[in-house]
Design a protein around this motif. Structure first.
Motif, PDB file in Angstrom:
ATOM      1  N   ASN A   1      37.359  -3.404  90.381  1.00  0.00           N
ATOM      2  CA  ASN A   1      37.298  -2.449  91.502  1.00  0.00           C
ATOM      3  C   ASN A   1      38.639  -1.767  91.692  1.00  0.00           C
ATOM      4  OD1 ASN A   1      34.620  -2.854  92.283  1.00  0.00           O
ATOM      5  ND2 ASN A   1      35.191  -4.795  93.273  1.00  0.00           N
ATOM      6  N   GLU A   2      39.701  -2.566  91.584  1.00  0.00           N
ATOM      7  CA  GLU A   2      41.044  -1.991  91.764  1.00  0.00           C
ATOM      8  C   GLU A   2      41.333  -0.974  90.675  1.00  0.00           C
ATOM      9  OE1 GLU A   2      44.674  -3.855  92.653  1.00  0.00           O
ATOM     10  OE2 GLU A   2      43.766  -5.520  93.758  1.00  0.00           O
ATOM     11  N   VAL A   3      40.924  -1.320  89.467  1.00  0.00           N
ATOM     12  CA  VAL A   3      41.175  -0.411  88.339  1.00  0.00           C
ATOM     13  C   VAL A   3      40.456   0.916  88.596  1.00  0.00           C
ATOM     14  CG1 VAL A   3      40.731  -0.036  85.872  1.00  0.00           C
ATOM     15  CG2 VAL A   3      41.603  -2.246  86.661  1.00  0.00           C
ATOM     16  N   GLU A   4      39.196   0.818  88.984  1.00  0.00           N
ATOM     17  CA  GLU A   4      38.431   2.047  89.206  1.00  0.00           C
ATOM     18  C   GLU A   4      38.996   2.848  90.382  1.00  0.00           C
ATOM     19  OE1 GLU A   4      33.982   2.819  88.288  1.00  0.00           O
ATOM     20  OE2 GLU A   4      34.087   2.098  90.350  1.00  0.00           O
ATOM     21  N   ARG A   5      39.372   2.130  91.445  1.00  0.00           N
ATOM     22  CA  ARG A   5      39.950   2.818  92.627  1.00  0.00           C
ATOM     23  C   ARG A   5      41.221   3.575  92.231  1.00  0.00           C
ATOM     24  NH1 ARG A   5      38.589  -1.223  96.145  1.00  0.00           N
ATOM     25  NH2 ARG A   5      40.485  -2.370  95.685  1.00  0.00           N
ATOM     26  N   ALA A   6      42.041   2.910  91.433  1.00  0.00           N
ATOM     27  CA  ALA A   6      43.311   3.533  91.036  1.00  0.00           C
ATOM     28  C   ALA A   6      43.059   4.814  90.240  1.00  0.00           C
ATOM     29  CB  ALA A   6      44.128   2.552  90.193  1.00  0.00           C
ATOM     30  N   ILE A   7      42.065   4.778  89.382  1.00  0.00           N
ATOM     31  CA  ILE A   7      41.781   5.988  88.588  1.00  0.00           C
ATOM     32  C   ILE A   7      41.184   7.075  89.475  1.00  0.00           C
ATOM     33  CG2 ILE A   7      40.534   6.911  86.582  1.00  0.00           C
ATOM     34  CD1 ILE A   7      40.598   4.057  85.423  1.00  0.00           C
ATOM     35  N   ARG A   8      40.333   6.655  90.405  1.00  0.00           N
ATOM     36  CA  ARG A   8      39.686   7.657  91.279  1.00  0.00           C
ATOM     37  C   ARG A   8      40.669   8.378  92.184  1.00  0.00           C
ATOM     38  NH1 ARG A   8      33.857   4.972  92.976  1.00  0.00           N
ATOM     39  NH2 ARG A   8      32.896   5.406  90.962  1.00  0.00           N
ATOM     40  N   LYS A   9      41.788   7.712  92.498  1.00  0.00           N
ATOM     41  CA  LYS A   9      42.805   8.398  93.313  1.00  0.00           C
ATOM     42  C   LYS A   9      43.336   9.617  92.572  1.00  0.00           C
ATOM     43  CE  LYS A   9      46.127   6.455  95.771  1.00  0.00           C
ATOM     44  NZ  LYS A   9      47.255   5.518  95.969  1.00  0.00           N
ATOM     45  N   ILE A  10      43.345   9.518  91.250  1.00  0.00           N
ATOM     46  CA  ILE A  10      43.856  10.633  90.439  1.00  0.00           C
ATOM     47  C   ILE A  10      42.717  11.572  90.052  1.00  0.00           C
ATOM     48  CG2 ILE A  10      45.119  11.233  88.332  1.00  0.00           C
ATOM     49  CD1 ILE A  10      46.210   8.345  88.334  1.00  0.00           C
ATOM     50  N   ILE A  11      41.617  10.979  89.617  1.00  0.00           N
ATOM     51  CA  ILE A  11      40.476  11.782  89.163  1.00  0.00           C
ATOM     52  C   ILE A  11      39.255  11.354  89.997  1.00  0.00           C
ATOM     53  CG2 ILE A  11      39.119  12.518  87.170  1.00  0.00           C
ATOM     54  CD1 ILE A  11      41.292  11.305  85.376  1.00  0.00           C
ATOM     55  N   PRO A  12      38.992  12.060  91.075  1.00  0.00           N
ATOM     56  CA  PRO A  12      37.853  11.677  91.924  1.00  0.00           C
ATOM     57  C   PRO A  12      36.566  11.651  91.090  1.00  0.00           C
ATOM     58  CG  PRO A  12      39.180  13.398  92.980  1.00  0.00           C
ATOM     59  CD  PRO A  12      39.708  13.245  91.584  1.00  0.00           C
ATOM     60  N   GLY A  13      35.756  10.640  91.362  1.00  0.00           N
ATOM     61  CA  GLY A  13      34.486  10.561  90.641  1.00  0.00           C
ATOM     62  C   GLY A  13      34.576   9.852  89.300  1.00  0.00           C
ATOM     63  N   ALA A  14      35.774   9.375  88.943  1.00  0.00           N
ATOM     64  CA  ALA A  14      35.908   8.665  87.666  1.00  0.00           C
ATOM     65  C   ALA A  14      35.044   7.403  87.692  1.00  0.00           C
ATOM     66  CB  ALA A  14      37.367   8.295  87.418  1.00  0.00           C
ATOM     67  N   GLU A  15      34.434   7.091  86.585  1.00  0.00           N
ATOM     68  CA  GLU A  15      33.557   5.922  86.502  1.00  0.00           C
ATOM     69  C   GLU A  15      33.955   5.038  85.334  1.00  0.00           C
ATOM     70  OE1 GLU A  15      29.026   5.807  86.634  1.00  0.00           O
ATOM     71  OE2 GLU A  15      29.569   7.893  87.085  1.00  0.00           O
ATOM     72  N   VAL A  16      34.307   3.807  85.651  1.00  0.00           N
ATOM     73  CA  VAL A  16      34.731   2.874  84.609  1.00  0.00           C
ATOM     74  C   VAL A  16      33.523   2.074  84.131  1.00  0.00           C
ATOM     75  CG1 VAL A  16      36.170   0.867  84.098  1.00  0.00           C
ATOM     76  CG2 VAL A  16      37.045   2.677  85.583  1.00  0.00           C
ATOM     77  N   ARG A  17      33.304   2.068  82.836  1.00  0.00           N
ATOM     78  CA  ARG A  17      32.188   1.282  82.298  1.00  0.00           C
ATOM     79  C   ARG A  17      32.663  -0.097  81.866  1.00  0.00           C
ATOM     80  NH1 ARG A  17      30.401   4.641  77.958  1.00  0.00           N
ATOM     81  NH2 ARG A  17      29.128   5.979  79.250  1.00  0.00           N
ATOM     82  N   ASP A  18      33.854  -0.134  81.321  1.00  0.00           N
ATOM     83  CA  ASP A  18      34.352  -1.376  80.730  1.00  0.00           C
ATOM     84  C   ASP A  18      35.842  -1.187  80.453  1.00  0.00           C
ATOM     85  OD1 ASP A  18      34.454  -3.845  79.545  1.00  0.00           O
ATOM     86  OD2 ASP A  18      33.274  -3.316  77.765  1.00  0.00           O
ATOM     87  N   TYR A  19      36.585  -2.273  80.407  1.00  0.00           N
ATOM     88  CA  TYR A  19      37.985  -2.134  80.017  1.00  0.00           C
ATOM     89  C   TYR A  19      38.520  -3.455  79.503  1.00  0.00           C
ATOM     90  CZ  TYR A  19      39.507  -4.317  84.437  1.00  0.00           C
ATOM     91  OH  TYR A  19      39.724  -5.187  85.474  1.00  0.00           O
TER      92      TYR A  19
END
Ligand SMILES: Cc1cc2nc3c(=O)[nH]c(=O)nc-3n(C[C@H](O)[C@H](O)[C@H](O)COP(=O)(O)OP(=O)(O)OC[C@H]3O[C@@H](n4cnc5c(N)ncnc54)[C@H](O)[C@@H]3O)c2cc1C
Length: 506
Positions: free
Chosen positions: A390-408
């Motif tokens: 969740n933190e990873v996805e939140r961090a990316i969304r702060k930069i790119i709204p709507g970003a969706e993480v599938r796996d990492y």
């Protein structure tokens, strides 16, 4: 999920979205991908079964690029060499792996023509390279968030700022592969951190934040990283932003492991994997190296090609000299950096994003540089839990709204007991106080590694350079370096020069 990895915590879509986390060691099993070098040579180098031999001409500890280079050079000089490696793979802080069908580099990745030692190896073994196409969009920090820009526009702004930041560098390093050539000048600057330089420049806040993604990534924090280290990289790049930036463009197409495999195939040393060294004891005639499993080997000479930060975990008798103890106890290099490969369902295009230091944006640098590749991201934020999806996805969304993480997947070299950090990077005063001393032998023991290299210290090139140095082979600088850089036995792919529009060619 890869075996032995904890799952990410509190994930919203558990079946789809899993976090893989590893120090270098934890993923031992997964490293046995086709791109990894796990099954290299225990080929007999003479009639005696190498598994029974206990006595060698030289023992090299650590099969990273420095240790493998030194080994090859010594084998070419006819030495019987034992190469002892702690892990079940070679490569150390480089690690070619496969993940979700992609070849990924969990550690060191990019190589460049301006890095003559690695460039020469690529040519020597005719190893293909590929060029990253580069980003189509850039997300750059502003005082209120992030702004999407054409990369060439973003880079033109950064070019001016970086050029100012580095204004003394080529004067301090007139011979950049000889960092202490102008010891007098280096001494004047070596006490400064990169933060000190930023403070001195007194940039407008909206400009300063365009630099701190890099100064934090390289130093761990801008405050801890020495100004003189990044100045030397700038001088090695010929003092231009385009070249400084451009060293992160080319990658060995078959992975960094292809360099190691080629060297090992040529030199056929006795290589023992899964053999972490516990102690190194020397007397007047020989050195005894003992593994944690209790196997003991002797040689009149030992090369320690393990990271500086790892020296403190090995028992030396007699004890290491004061400079070596100081270096390993204080630590060299970046001890916070984690590297993530992220499968983003959205966006899918090529982009780069840079975040400023100290504003709660964990990924100082993130991007997809080729269509279809996963996104690579780096964090040095110690408050950021990269195992929490969740933190990873939140961090990316702060930069790119709507970003969706599938796996990492995460690689945490600082937590790996055989690395205890990522790439080498000096702290203030370490160049003047320690650098030359760390290259000095301790009796029959010599030291090698990118962490103590003269030139591209902290890079793959530095590891190869230092492997040559410690083996008594010539290293490259000046006209010899230029000649190696000009070599063209491999096909050099075209880079998207539009990216650097307005910046002049390298
Ligand atoms: C995340 C990351 C990104 C990077 N990106 C780049 C990049 O893009 N380009 C670039 O040029 N460089 C990059 N680097 C830096 C580069 O990877 C390193 O500088 C280089 O690989 C170091 O090589 P080395 O041989 O000096 O050390 P290492 O690769 O660390 O090799 C040391 C070896 O010693 C072994 N060892 C440790 N302890 C023991 C023991 N007790 N007994 C036996 N063996 C032991 C280790 O397992 C390892 O194999 C990056 C590094 C990291 C971590």
């Amino acid at each position: 999920m890869e075996s032995g990895q904890p799952e990410g915590r509190g994930l919203p879509r558990r079946s789809l979205f899993k976090a893989g986390v590893a120090g270098g060691l934890a993923l031992a099993g997964a490293a046995a991908a086709s791109t990894s070098a796990t099954a290299v040579t225990e080929a007999a180098e003479d009639a005696q079964d190498p598994n029974l031999r206990r006595d060698f001409d030289v023992i090299v500890v650590g099969a990273g690029l420095a240790g493998v280079t030194a080994t090859r050079e010594l084998r070419a000089k006819g030495k019987r060499v034992l190469l002892l490696e702690a892990r079940d793979r070679v490569g150390g802080r480089t690690w070619t792996d496969t993940w979700n069908g992609h070849m990924i580099e969990r550690g060191g990745t990019w190589v460049d023509r301006l890095q003559p030692h690695v460039w020469r190896e690529l040519n020597r073994y005719e190893l293909p390279i590929m060029a990253d196409v580069g980003p189509a969009r850039a997300f750059m920090p502003t005082l209120t968030g992030f702004q999407e820009l054409d990369p060439s526009v973003a880079y033109v702004r950064q070019n001016a700022l970086f050029t100012k930041f580095f204004e003394d560098s080529t004067r301090i390093y007139p011979e950049p592969f000889n960092p202490l050539k102008r010891r007098d000048l280096v001494a004047r600057f070596d006490g400064f951190s990169m933060r000190d330089r930023l403070d001195q420049m007194a940039l407008r806040p909206e400009d300063e934040i365009l630099l701190t993604s890099w100064t934090s990534l390289y130093g761990g924090t801008s405050k801890r990283g020495a100004l003189t280290h990044i100045q030397q990289w700038w001088a090695l790049s010929g003092g231009t932003f385009e070249a400084f930036h451009g060293v992160n463009t080319y990658r060995p197409a078959r992975g960094t492991v292809s360099i190691l495999n080629a060297m090992l195939a040529e030199s056929k040393p006795v290589l023992k994997l899964n053999s972490p060294v516990k102690s190194v004891v020397q007397n007047a005639n020989k050195v005894t190296v003992t593994t944690r499993a209790g196997e003991a080997f002797t040689a009149p000479e030992v090369i320690m090609a393990v990271p500086v930060n790892v020296w403190r975990t090995i028992s030396f008798s007699p004890a290491l000299p004061a400079a070596h103890r100081e270096a390993t106890n204080v630590g060299m290099g970046v001890t916070e950096e984690r590297k993530l490969w992220i499968d983003l369902a959205n966006p899918k295009d090529r982009f780069v994003a840079e975040s400023p230091e100290g504003r709660g944006d964990p990924f100082c640098f993130m991007g997809r540089f080729n269509d279809g590749d996963p996104v690579v991201a780096f964090t040095v934020d110690t408050t950021f839990d990269e195992t929490d999806g969740n933190e990873v996805e939140r961090a990316i969304r702060k930069i790119i709204p709507g970003a969706e993480v599938r796996d990492y997947v995460v690689t945490n070299f600082p937590k790996d007991p055989f690395a205890l950090g990522t790439g080498g990077y000096r702290q203030p005063n370490q160049l003047i106080r320690l650098h030359a001393k760390l290259q000095q032998p301790h009796g029959r023991i010599k030291f090698a590694g990118s962490d103590i290299a003269n030139g591209w210290n902290g890079y793959i090139d530095g590891a190869i350079e230092d492997g040559l140095r410690v083996a008594g082979s010539p290293t490259l600088s000046g006209p010899a370096a230029a000649a190696a850089s000009a070599e063209e036995r491999i096909v050099v792919p075209m880079v998207n020069r539009e990216l650097y529009r307005g910046l002049g060619r390298r």
